[in-house]
Write a protein that holds these residues in place. Structure first.
Motif, PDB file in Angstrom:
ATOM      1  N   SER A 180       0.844  -1.194   0.000  1.00  0.00           N
ATOM      2  CA  SER A 180       0.000   0.000   0.000  1.00  0.00           C
ATOM      3  C   SER A 180       0.876   1.239   0.000  1.00  0.00           C
ATOM      4  N   LYS A 181       0.269   2.399  -0.116  1.00  0.00           N
ATOM      5  CA  LYS A 181       1.014   3.654  -0.233  1.00  0.00           C
ATOM      6  C   LYS A 181       2.034   3.772   0.885  1.00  0.00           C
ATOM      7  N   HIS A 182       3.258   4.083   0.519  1.00  0.00           N
ATOM      8  CA  HIS A 182       4.347   4.011   1.483  1.00  0.00           C
ATOM      9  C   HIS A 182       5.444   4.978   1.068  1.00  0.00           C
ATOM     10  N   ASN A 183       6.093   5.574   2.064  1.00  0.00           N
ATOM     11  CA  ASN A 183       7.200   6.491   1.796  1.00  0.00           C
ATOM     12  C   ASN A 183       8.456   5.673   1.494  1.00  0.00           C
ATOM     13  N   ILE A 184       8.419   4.996   0.361  1.00  0.00           N
ATOM     14  CA  ILE A 184       9.484   4.069   0.001  1.00  0.00           C
ATOM     15  C   ILE A 184      10.701   4.832  -0.518  1.00  0.00           C
ATOM     16  N   ASN A 185      11.883   4.279  -0.296  1.00  0.00           N
ATOM     17  CA  ASN A 185      13.113   4.904  -0.782  1.00  0.00           C
ATOM     18  C   ASN A 185      13.055   5.060  -2.302  1.00  0.00           C
ATOM     19  N   LYS A 186      13.516   6.202  -2.785  1.00  0.00           N
ATOM     20  CA  LYS A 186      13.409   6.509  -4.224  1.00  0.00           C
ATOM     21  C   LYS A 186      14.116   5.480  -5.100  1.00  0.00           C
ATOM     22  N   GLN A 187      15.118   4.800  -4.538  1.00  0.00           N
ATOM     23  CA  GLN A 187      15.842   3.784  -5.289  1.00  0.00           C
ATOM     24  C   GLN A 187      14.961   2.574  -5.615  1.00  0.00           C
ATOM     25  N   LEU A 188      13.898   2.376  -4.811  1.00  0.00           N
ATOM     26  CA  LEU A 188      13.025   1.218  -4.987  1.00  0.00           C
ATOM     27  C   LEU A 188      11.733   1.551  -5.733  1.00  0.00           C
ATOM     28  N   SER A 195      -0.789  -1.197  -4.137  1.00  0.00           N
ATOM     29  CA  SER A 195      -2.071  -1.897  -3.992  1.00  0.00           C
ATOM     30  C   SER A 195      -3.105  -0.882  -3.515  1.00  0.00           C
ATOM     31  N   LYS A 196      -3.835  -0.332  -4.469  1.00  0.00           N
ATOM     32  CA  LYS A 196      -4.773   0.756  -4.189  1.00  0.00           C
ATOM     33  C   LYS A 196      -6.125   0.216  -3.726  1.00  0.00           C
ATOM     34  N   ALA A 197      -6.748   0.956  -2.819  1.00  0.00           N
ATOM     35  CA  ALA A 197      -8.052   0.547  -2.284  1.00  0.00           C
ATOM     36  C   ALA A 197      -9.084   0.373  -3.399  1.00  0.00           C
ATOM     37  N   ASP A 198      -8.924   1.123  -4.498  1.00  0.00           N
ATOM     38  CA  ASP A 198      -9.855   1.023  -5.629  1.00  0.00           C
ATOM     39  C   ASP A 198      -9.850  -0.368  -6.267  1.00  0.00           C
ATOM     40  N   PHE A 199      -8.807  -1.167  -5.997  1.00  0.00           N
ATOM     41  CA  PHE A 199      -8.711  -2.504  -6.588  1.00  0.00           C
ATOM     42  C   PHE A 199      -9.631  -3.514  -5.896  1.00  0.00           C
ATOM     43  N   CYS A 200     -10.161  -3.143  -4.727  1.00  0.00           N
ATOM     44  CA  CYS A 200     -10.967  -4.089  -3.941  1.00  0.00           C
ATOM     45  C   CYS A 200     -12.171  -4.609  -4.723  1.00  0.00           C
ATOM     46  N   SER A 201     -12.774  -3.766  -5.551  1.00  0.00           N
ATOM     47  CA  SER A 201     -13.973  -4.179  -6.291  1.00  0.00           C
ATOM     48  C   SER A 201     -13.666  -5.319  -7.261  1.00  0.00           C
ATOM     49  N   THR A 202     -12.448  -5.345  -7.792  1.00  0.00           N
ATOM     50  CA  THR A 202     -12.048  -6.402  -8.727  1.00  0.00           C
ATOM     51  C   THR A 202     -11.444  -7.605  -8.015  1.00  0.00           C
ATOM     52  N   LEU A 203     -10.572  -7.340  -7.045  1.00  0.00           N
ATOM     53  CA  LEU A 203      -9.836  -8.412  -6.380  1.00  0.00           C
ATOM     54  C   LEU A 203     -10.614  -9.048  -5.232  1.00  0.00           C
ATOM     55  N   LYS A 204     -11.683  -8.348  -4.784  1.00  0.00           N
ATOM     56  CA  LYS A 204     -12.527  -8.820  -3.680  1.00  0.00           C
ATOM     57  C   LYS A 204     -11.721  -8.862  -2.378  1.00  0.00           C
ATOM     58  N   GLY A 205     -12.379  -9.322  -1.321  1.00  0.00           N
ATOM     59  CA  GLY A 205     -11.702  -9.427  -0.032  1.00  0.00           C
ATOM     60  C   GLY A 205     -11.547  -8.087   0.658  1.00  0.00           C
ATOM     61  N   GLY A 206     -11.002  -8.098   1.871  1.00  0.00           N
ATOM     62  CA  GLY A 206     -10.819  -6.882   2.654  1.00  0.00           C
ATOM     63  C   GLY A 206      -9.469  -6.238   2.415  1.00  0.00           C
ATOM     64  N   ARG A 207      -9.277  -5.068   3.010  1.00  0.00           N
ATOM     65  CA  ARG A 207      -8.028  -4.329   2.844  1.00  0.00           C
ATOM     66  C   ARG A 207      -6.833  -5.113   3.394  1.00  0.00           C
ATOM     67  N   VAL A 208      -7.064  -5.886   4.472  1.00  0.00           N
ATOM     68  CA  VAL A 208      -5.961  -6.570   5.131  1.00  0.00           C
ATOM     69  C   VAL A 208      -5.285  -7.590   4.211  1.00  0.00           C
ATOM     70  N   ALA A 290     -15.486   4.132  12.622  1.00  0.00           N
ATOM     71  CA  ALA A 290     -14.275   3.668  11.937  1.00  0.00           C
ATOM     72  C   ALA A 290     -13.284   3.030  12.899  1.00  0.00           C
ATOM     73  N   CYS A 291     -12.693   1.925  12.419  1.00  0.00           N
ATOM     74  CA  CYS A 291     -11.581   1.283  13.113  1.00  0.00           C
ATOM     75  C   CYS A 291     -10.849   0.422  12.095  1.00  0.00           C
ATOM     76  N   GLU A 292      -9.536   0.569  12.019  1.00  0.00           N
ATOM     77  CA  GLU A 292      -8.747  -0.195  11.061  1.00  0.00           C
ATOM     78  C   GLU A 292      -8.854  -1.688  11.398  1.00  0.00           C
ATOM     79  N   GLN A 293      -8.935  -2.531  10.385  1.00  0.00           N
ATOM     80  CA  GLN A 293      -9.233  -3.948  10.567  1.00  0.00           C
ATOM     81  C   GLN A 293      -8.236  -4.654  11.480  1.00  0.00           C
ATOM     82  N   LYS A 294      -6.950  -4.386  11.291  1.00  0.00           N
ATOM     83  CA  LYS A 294      -5.929  -5.053  12.092  1.00  0.00           C
ATOM     84  C   LYS A 294      -6.053  -4.650  13.567  1.00  0.00           C
TER      85      LYS A 294
END
Length: 304
Positions: A180-188, A195-208, A290-294
């Motif tokens: 998911s969205k992350h402050n990843i090092n520019k080298q990577l 993995s965008k939340a918008d993909f849930c409709s196609t991939l099904k399942g929860g965010r976790v 609201a409460c994050e699933q994990k």
């Protein structure tokens, strides 16, 4: 050629494994070094050891196991054990890189990255089938490495990944990161597929389980001994192009105390009947809360 799929472990463990080892029991007046040494000793002497793929539970792990095929090796980023193969025999344990838990690594006095590095120096590489992530890649040149992990776990292996990129052992031809969205090092960044939340409709399942579901989608239909990196990128781009925009509800975020109060009230209503975490969380969100699933799963587990 093989595909090495590397994903994070889960907080959910199967309850039928005897002698769970909990990091919180070692945290106190002990030094960080003493905690690591004691932790490794307890893991080595675990009451019951079974293959890792029989320890973890939940939707994320169910999807991860479904991806295994003849040319794909499944590896686990474990906060308790380090990098392990899914067939490595381990005990049940509670340790996490996520903050806010009584078993959080940061309560040992070490950062997550320091714990990760120290753990790999102390543990038995022979038993766990790999010395480190760097050695796994270095001894399997010509294979493909697909990492599907949460930001907390991705962060602890960033230094190793950067080094492998510098050594040109990981390239655009054999390396992908799904997270998911992350402050990843520019080298990577060139290897990063969000993995965008918008993909849930196609991939099904929860965010976790979204990271591992995206990995499954991208790797699906990959033939034995054949890997086409362009096909992976094309599949991702098509998914992104056709994704249905997720409607964001302005729910009220609850504190831990408010979540616990909600759960207690619901459990009273069910009067001892079996009820799942997903059912309770869905009911909470239907009330525009609201409460994050994990976090919700952790609080429910601690309450029960």
């Amino acid at each position: 050629m093989k595909i090495h799929l590397i994903t994070n472990c889960t907080n959910l463990k199967k309850s039928n494994i005897q002698g769970k080892i909990q990091l919180k029991n070692l945290i106190g007046n002990n030094s960080a070094q003493t905690i690591v040494n004691s932790w490794c000793d307890k893991l080595e002497k675990a009451e019951q050891k079974v293959p890792a793929n029989e320890v973890y539970a939940g939707d994320h792990w169910k999807v991860a196991k479904s991806i295994i095929k003849p040319n794909l090796e499944l590896w686990v980023l474990s906060a308790g054990y380090g990098l392990i193969h899914n067939s490595s025999k381990i005990g049940s344990y509670d340790a996490t890189f996520s903050s806010g838990s009584e078993n959080s690594i940061n309560k040992t006095g070490l950062s997550n990255s320091e714990w990760w590095d120290t753990l790999h120096q102390k543990r038995s590489a022979d038993v766990l089938k790999v010395e480190s992530l760097h050695s796994l890649v270095s001894t399997n040149i010509g294979d493909v490495f697909f990492i599907a992990a949460s930001p907390d776990y991705l962060k602890v292996i960033q230094n190793e990944l950067q080094q492998l990129v510098l050594e040109q052992k990981l390239t655009n031809e054999n390396f992908f990161i799904v997270s998911s969205k992350h402050n990843i090092n520019k080298q990577l960044i060139p290897f990063f597929l969000e993995s965008k939340a918008d993909f849930c409709s196609t991939l099904k399942g929860g965010r976790v389980s979204l990271n591992i579901r995206l990995a499954k989608y991208l790797l699906d239909e990959t033939e034995v001994n054949i890997f086409d990196c362009k096909r992976v990128i094309d599949k991702y781009n098509d998914l992104e192009k056709n994704a249905i925009k997720l409607l964001v509800k302005n729910r009220k975020k609850l504190s831990d105390e408010e979540v616990v109060s909600f759960v207690k009230k619901e459990l009273d209503i069910f009067q001892g009947a079996k009820v799942s975490a997903s059912m309770l969380l869905k009911k909470l969100r239907n009330e525009n809360l609201a409460c994050e699933q994990k976090r919700f799963s952790r609080l429910l587990k601690e309450l029960l």
